[in-house]
Design a protein around this motif. Structure first.
Motif, PDB file in Angstrom:
ATOM      1  N   VAL A  36       0.837  -1.204   0.000  1.00  0.00           N
ATOM      2  CA  VAL A  36       0.000   0.000   0.000  1.00  0.00           C
ATOM      3  C   VAL A  36       0.870   1.251   0.000  1.00  0.00           C
ATOM      4  O   VAL A  36       0.622   2.207  -0.755  1.00  0.00           O
ATOM      5  CB  VAL A  36      -0.952   0.004   1.209  1.00  0.00           C
ATOM      6  N   PHE A  70       2.397   1.856  -3.429  1.00  0.00           N
ATOM      7  CA  PHE A  70       1.440   2.330  -4.423  1.00  0.00           C
ATOM      8  C   PHE A  70       1.058   3.779  -4.168  1.00  0.00           C
ATOM      9  O   PHE A  70       1.003   4.586  -5.108  1.00  0.00           O
ATOM     10  CB  PHE A  70       0.187   1.446  -4.392  1.00  0.00           C
ATOM     11  N   THR A  71       0.763   4.129  -2.936  1.00  0.00           N
ATOM     12  CA  THR A  71       0.328   5.498  -2.647  1.00  0.00           C
ATOM     13  C   THR A  71       1.473   6.497  -2.762  1.00  0.00           C
ATOM     14  O   THR A  71       1.237   7.676  -3.026  1.00  0.00           O
ATOM     15  CB  THR A  71      -0.312   5.592  -1.255  1.00  0.00           C
ATOM     16  N   VAL A  73      -7.629   4.264  -1.927  1.00  0.00           N
ATOM     17  CA  VAL A  73      -7.384   2.951  -1.334  1.00  0.00           C
ATOM     18  C   VAL A  73      -8.721   2.408  -0.870  1.00  0.00           C
ATOM     19  O   VAL A  73      -9.464   3.087  -0.168  1.00  0.00           O
ATOM     20  CB  VAL A  73      -6.405   3.025  -0.142  1.00  0.00           C
ATOM     21  N   MET A 119      -5.876   1.338  -5.141  1.00  0.00           N
ATOM     22  CA  MET A 119      -5.225   0.230  -4.454  1.00  0.00           C
ATOM     23  C   MET A 119      -6.316  -0.556  -3.748  1.00  0.00           C
ATOM     24  O   MET A 119      -6.974  -0.035  -2.844  1.00  0.00           O
ATOM     25  CB  MET A 119      -4.202   0.750  -3.430  1.00  0.00           C
ATOM     26  N   VAL A 146      -7.336  -3.618  -1.372  1.00  0.00           N
ATOM     27  CA  VAL A 146      -6.764  -4.472  -0.339  1.00  0.00           C
ATOM     28  C   VAL A 146      -7.826  -5.457   0.119  1.00  0.00           C
ATOM     29  O   VAL A 146      -8.947  -5.050   0.447  1.00  0.00           O
ATOM     30  CB  VAL A 146      -6.269  -3.638   0.862  1.00  0.00           C
ATOM     31  N   GLY A 154      -5.003   0.077 -11.431  1.00  0.00           N
ATOM     32  CA  GLY A 154      -4.397   0.073 -10.112  1.00  0.00           C
ATOM     33  C   GLY A 154      -3.812  -1.271  -9.761  1.00  0.00           C
ATOM     34  O   GLY A 154      -3.321  -2.015 -10.621  1.00  0.00           O
ATOM     35  N   GLU A 155      -3.877  -1.602  -8.472  1.00  0.00           N
ATOM     36  CA  GLU A 155      -3.311  -2.849  -7.970  1.00  0.00           C
ATOM     37  C   GLU A 155      -4.275  -3.491  -6.979  1.00  0.00           C
ATOM     38  O   GLU A 155      -5.098  -2.814  -6.346  1.00  0.00           O
ATOM     39  CB  GLU A 155      -1.958  -2.626  -7.276  1.00  0.00           C
ATOM     40  N   ARG A 214       0.180  -9.828  -5.261  1.00  0.00           N
ATOM     41  CA  ARG A 214      -0.113  -8.512  -5.822  1.00  0.00           C
ATOM     42  C   ARG A 214      -0.407  -8.662  -7.311  1.00  0.00           C
ATOM     43  O   ARG A 214       0.277  -9.394  -8.030  1.00  0.00           O
ATOM     44  CB  ARG A 214       1.061  -7.550  -5.630  1.00  0.00           C
ATOM     45  N   ARG A 219      -1.626  -6.280 -10.888  1.00  0.00           N
ATOM     46  CA  ARG A 219      -1.912  -4.992 -11.538  1.00  0.00           C
ATOM     47  C   ARG A 219      -3.078  -5.186 -12.487  1.00  0.00           C
ATOM     48  O   ARG A 219      -3.295  -6.257 -13.027  1.00  0.00           O
ATOM     49  CB  ARG A 219      -0.673  -4.492 -12.302  1.00  0.00           C
TER      50      ARG A 219
END
Length: 265
Positions: A68, A71-72, A80, A145, A147, A174-175, A262, A264
């Protein structure tokens, strides 16, 4: 305090992080979780939390936090979405840039507790994650992101894949970071003392880390961390450290333990 069986898992992971924070050398080091647990009127002893759950919970949270933060840092105006966030203090731990908007998504009962113990730290979205009605509360046109820590085994059938597919279409790339249970690991969860104590029948997972690439979400595997091979295993107590290192000897065995995946999109 009245919570359903699934909702009580939020207290399980909260307590595991609280116990980690009290160690002389914590893996995650989350004193805010310990502070929250001390304020909640709940018999945490009935959860029967063992050291292996404390250490594995703390390590997977730390590695997802790393994802996280990365990414941020790279996308300072991202959003997020912490899906099935429970009482996780991830937003406080990660301290994202001011341009990042953080959304904590969970059942209304859990969000009531977040309002009480973690007020003003994020946008709260009450949701049934098996539906798509809640997506209207999530902005479009920004990198995201996603989660999903500990969520996969508790969503029935293909609802987890369907949720990710809807989200990937809604946001602007994003991811996704999650702890990826194998089918066997998810199935055996129902025999774990802590899960058994709550009466939960968890049974969802996937073995091949590339399987989510077939979900129609545009996912591409970006990394698989087998946590039994993580350097921080050296901080585990014996005999847990020896057992974890034994699992690390083979990739198949390693995947039956905790892993952080993870993607993408």
């Amino acid at each position: 305090m009245q919570l359903g069986q699934i909702q009580q898992t939020a207290l399980l992971t909260l307590y595991a992080r609280a116990l980690d924070s009290r160690l002389s050398r914590p893996i995650l080091g989350d004193p805010l979780s310990a502070d929250i647990a001390s304020q909640i009127d709940y018999d945490f002893a009935k959860l029967k939390v063992k050291p292996n759950l404390v250490y594995s919970t703390a390590l997977r949270a730390r590695r997802i936090d790393d994802a996280v933060r990365a990414f941020t840092t790279a996308h300072s105006e991202a959003i997020v979405l912490d899906l099935g966030c429970g009482l996780d203090t991830r937003a406080a731990r990660c301290a994202p840039p001011s341009g990042v908007d953080w959304y904590d998504v969970d059942y209304p009962e859990i969000l009531d507790l977040r309002e009480k113990y973690l007020p003003g730290r994020s946008h709260l979205v009450a949701a049934d994650l098996t539906s798509d009605a809640w997506l209207e509360q999530v902005p479009t046109g920004r990198p995201a992101m996603l989660v999903a820590e500990g969520l996969l085994p508790f969503m029935p059938g293909d609802t987890f894949a369907t949720m990710i597919r809807r989200l990937a279409r809604h946001v602007s790339g994003g991811e996704l970071a999650l702890n990826g249970y194998t089918r066997f690991a998810a199935w055996t969860m129902k025999y774990h003392p802590t899960i058994k104590a709550l009466g939960i029948q968890a049974a969802q997972g996937f073995d091949d880390p590339r399987e989510p690439e077939s979900w129609g979400s545009g996912l591409t595997l970006a990394g698989e961390q087998l946590l039994c091979r993580d350097p921080l295993v050296a901080e585990f107590p014996q005999p847990l450290r020896a057992a974890t290192r034994f699992m690390a000897l083979g990739t198949g065995m390693s995947r039956q333990g905790s892993r952080v995946l993870r993607y993408r999109f």
